[in-house]
Scaffold this motif. Structure first.
Motif, PDB file in Angstrom:
ATOM      1  N   LYS A  63       4.069  -9.445  -7.023  1.00  0.00           N
ATOM      2  CA  LYS A  63       4.790  -8.167  -7.099  1.00  0.00           C
ATOM      3  C   LYS A  63       4.474  -7.328  -5.858  1.00  0.00           C
ATOM      4  N   ALA A  64       5.500  -6.713  -5.292  1.00  0.00           N
ATOM      5  CA  ALA A  64       5.330  -5.881  -4.092  1.00  0.00           C
ATOM      6  C   ALA A  64       5.910  -4.494  -4.343  1.00  0.00           C
ATOM      7  N   LEU A  65       5.304  -3.478  -3.658  1.00  0.00           N
ATOM      8  CA  LEU A  65       5.736  -2.085  -3.790  1.00  0.00           C
ATOM      9  C   LEU A  65       5.747  -1.431  -2.410  1.00  0.00           C
ATOM     10  N   ILE A  66       6.804  -0.641  -2.130  1.00  0.00           N
ATOM     11  CA  ILE A  66       6.902   0.081  -0.859  1.00  0.00           C
ATOM     12  C   ILE A  66       6.804   1.573  -1.150  1.00  0.00           C
ATOM     13  N   VAL A  67       5.997   2.292  -0.328  1.00  0.00           N
ATOM     14  CA  VAL A  67       5.846   3.747  -0.489  1.00  0.00           C
ATOM     15  C   VAL A  67       6.007   4.391   0.888  1.00  0.00           C
ATOM     16  N   LEU A  88       0.902  -6.564  -3.657  1.00  0.00           N
ATOM     17  CA  LEU A  88       1.030  -6.105  -2.273  1.00  0.00           C
ATOM     18  C   LEU A  88       1.650  -4.707  -2.270  1.00  0.00           C
ATOM     19  N   ILE A  89       0.992  -3.788  -1.551  1.00  0.00           N
ATOM     20  CA  ILE A  89       1.522  -2.422  -1.413  1.00  0.00           C
ATOM     21  C   ILE A  89       1.656  -2.101   0.073  1.00  0.00           C
ATOM     22  N   ILE A  90       2.868  -1.773   0.474  1.00  0.00           N
ATOM     23  CA  ILE A  90       3.126  -1.324   1.850  1.00  0.00           C
ATOM     24  C   ILE A  90       3.331   0.184   1.790  1.00  0.00           C
ATOM     25  N   THR A  91       2.444   0.938   2.444  1.00  0.00           N
ATOM     26  CA  THR A  91       2.496   2.399   2.307  1.00  0.00           C
ATOM     27  C   THR A  91       2.410   3.116   3.648  1.00  0.00           C
ATOM     28  N   ASP A  92       3.139   4.219   3.725  1.00  0.00           N
ATOM     29  CA  ASP A  92       3.051   5.121   4.874  1.00  0.00           C
ATOM     30  C   ASP A  92       1.732   5.893   4.787  1.00  0.00           C
ATOM     31  N   GLY A 129      -1.305   8.454   2.560  1.00  0.00           N
ATOM     32  CA  GLY A 129      -1.503   7.035   2.299  1.00  0.00           C
ATOM     33  C   GLY A 129      -2.949   6.647   2.049  1.00  0.00           C
ATOM     34  N   ILE A 130      -3.889   7.285   2.800  1.00  0.00           N
ATOM     35  CA  ILE A 130      -5.299   6.960   2.634  1.00  0.00           C
ATOM     36  C   ILE A 130      -5.774   7.349   1.234  1.00  0.00           C
TER      37      ILE A 130
END
Length: 528
Positions: A3-7, A51-55, A63-64
């Motif tokens: 599962k992947a997530l974009i933020v 997996l999380i792709i975050t700004d 993001g931090i």
């Protein structure tokens, strides 16, 4: 598939990553694209991504902080940081948090994202392999400990007793305090064991799960040890002191109740407990444990899981054989099936109440039901539909009267359905009705003319039709059914031949004896 997530608060970036990347091709399912960290956290509660792709630079929670918050809940997701800033401070913080990928948005191209997804997928696969290896080693360690303890218990119960001091030293190796001088043995018995088998697939898995659950739940009780004896039975040993100011009874009952509640709530497994008496010497404890393990039958008539002391066990009785009542229940069941009456509950409830009130030995009840099933199947000619050995084994495994009740209901409902199917497929409706009438009126005189009249048929026509459809004359069929019923009554009751002949509609005892001998080759007096 992972599962992947974009933020990212930049909608253009979200659109690019969502629409331009074929996530499934790289082993991912994109579960969300959020414009802020709070929405992403809410989504992660129910569907934690791999997996999380975050700004980094998002309004509100950056993001931090988002990564820190996720890691407080779950350590396993891998993170990729997106940033518009080639900022060493951000990169340093990301490295400290374990982030291995850091991409500047101005370098964001499809090829770069595809390569990144492949790298992360490879790492996730490695993580999974390692996790499975660790879990396997942990499982083997726990299993070895459980097996070791089970072997110790079986040796204690089946081999000559060691010296008392050596026995206590063995218990000390498992963690019991040697200063505690007395013990209370307890047997934990699975309630409706077959339900647990259905849930967890096999006996080995049930035993492993319950044994390790007991060990874990008893960690806060250092003076209690749990041992597996079988998949259905477990032994507990409570170590305590005996004195005027200390009574372990309340403590033992409290622990058993807590175990009962937790196993039911968490594992959906129900258990009963049989509590022994407080003892000091290992010989007395061994004697009690053997007795408690053999005392499974008192729970057979329990409506719910129980906690009983050995002094509270009500002995099971068998003051009278069930055989004298066999004919009565056979007749009731036959009428249900022949009439096609699907309301089987009154007959089933009557039988269950009958054996429960008398507390008949479970093995006697099971043999009674198995014989009843065989006779019904043979009489109604659909025995080929059943595997006798499988059904017998299934009956013997039942450990509670409620299971037998459910089985009786299913069997009778199935028999009625099957009888209907056979009747409608095999013969004309008139023949089926005639046969049912005969079976329901074996206690009366039955003539061909009477039955033909009930069916609104000419007697001669009905006689030829019956012979054509069944291969035997109607009166031959009537006599055969009556003789089969006569044999049942002779085998299953103490009634006289004269009583049975009258019960089957024969005024002349001599004629009844002649028919019986013609049918079976011996007079009824030779059947007993």
């Amino acid at each position: 598939m992972y599962k992947a997530l974009i933020v990212d608060d930049d909608v253009a970036v979200l659109t690019f990553l969502s629409k331009m990347i074929r996530w499934e091709d790289y082993g991912y399912q994109l579960i969300g694209a959020c414009t802020n960290a709070l929405d992403a956290l809410e989504l992660s509660k129910d569907h934690m991504p791999d997996l999380i792709i975050t700004d980094i630079g998002m309004p509100g929670m950056d993001g931090i902080e988002f990564i820190k918050t996720v890691k407080q809940t779950d350590e396993h997701p891998r993170f990729v940081i997106l940033s518009c800033h080639d900022d060493f401070k951000f990169a340093q913080q990301a490295v400290q948090l374990g982030v291995q990928e850091y991409i500047l948005k101005e370098t964001l191209h499809i090829e770069i994202v595809q390569e990144l997804l492949e790298r992360v997928h490879h790492r996730l696969e490695e993580d999974n392999r390692l996790q499975k290896k660790v879990e396997k080693l942990h499982f083997q360690a726990l299993q070895s400990k459980s097996v070791w303890k089970e072997h110790w218990l079986r040796d204690f119960l089946t081999t000559p007793l060691p010296e008392e001091i050596k026995w206590r030293e063995q218990l000390a190796e498992y963690g019991l305090d040697l200063s505690l001088t007395h013990f209370v043995p307890v047997v934990c018995r699975m309630y409706r064991f077959q339900d647990a088998i259905t849930r967890y697939q096999n006996e080995d898995m049930v035993k492993f799960i319950i044994c390790n659950a007991l060990d874990e739940l008893l960690q806060s009780e250092p003076d209690v040890l749990a041992f597996s004896y079988s998949a259905e039975s477990f032994c507990l040993l409570f170590a305590c002191r005996k004195g005027l100011k200390s009574n372990p009874d309340e403590w033992v009952e409290q622990v058993c109740k807590q175990l009962q509640r937790t196993l039911s709530k968490v594992l959906k497994v129900q258990v009963s407990f049989l509590v022994g008496e407080i003892e000091q010497h290992h010989a007395a404890i061994k004697h009690q444990l053997l007795g408690l393990l053999q005392a499974a039958d008192p729970f057979f008539y329990s409506a719910t899981p129980e906690i009983l002391r050995s002094s509270q066990i009500r002995p099971l009785n068998n003051p009278e054989d069930l055989l004298p009542f066999y004919s009565e229940y056979t007749e009731q069941v036959n009428h249900l099936i022949i009439e096609g009456n699907r309301d089987v509950h009154p007959v089933v409830d009557s039988f269950i109440q009958f054996v429960t009130v008398r507390r008949v030995q479970p093995i006697t009840v099971k043999h009674f039901l198995f014989k009843l099933m065989l006779d019904i199947q043979m009489k109604l000619t659909f025995s080929h539909q059943y595997n006798y050995e499988k059904i017998q084994g299934h009956l013997e495994e039942m450990d509670n009267i409620s299971q037998l009740k459910e089985w009786m209901i299913r069997f009778l409902e199935g028999a009625i359905t099957l009888m209907d199917q056979i009747s409608t497929k095999s013969k004309k409706a008139e023949i089926v009705d005639a046969q049912k009438y005969v079976l329901l009126h074996l206690d009366q005189k039955i003539t061909l003319g009477e039955v033909a009249e009930r069916l609104f048929l000419n007697a001669s026509y009905f006689s030829r039709l019956f012979k054509k459809e069944t291969g035997e004359n109607f009166i031959e069929y009537v006599n055969r059914m009556k003789m089969e019923r006569a044999k049942e009554l002779l085998n299953e009751s103490n009634r006289t031949i004269e009583d049975i002949s009258q019960a089957l509609g024969y005024d002349n005892k001599g004629y009844f004896v002649k028919l019986f001998k013609s049918h079976y080759g011996v007079p009824p007096s030779r059947v007993h």
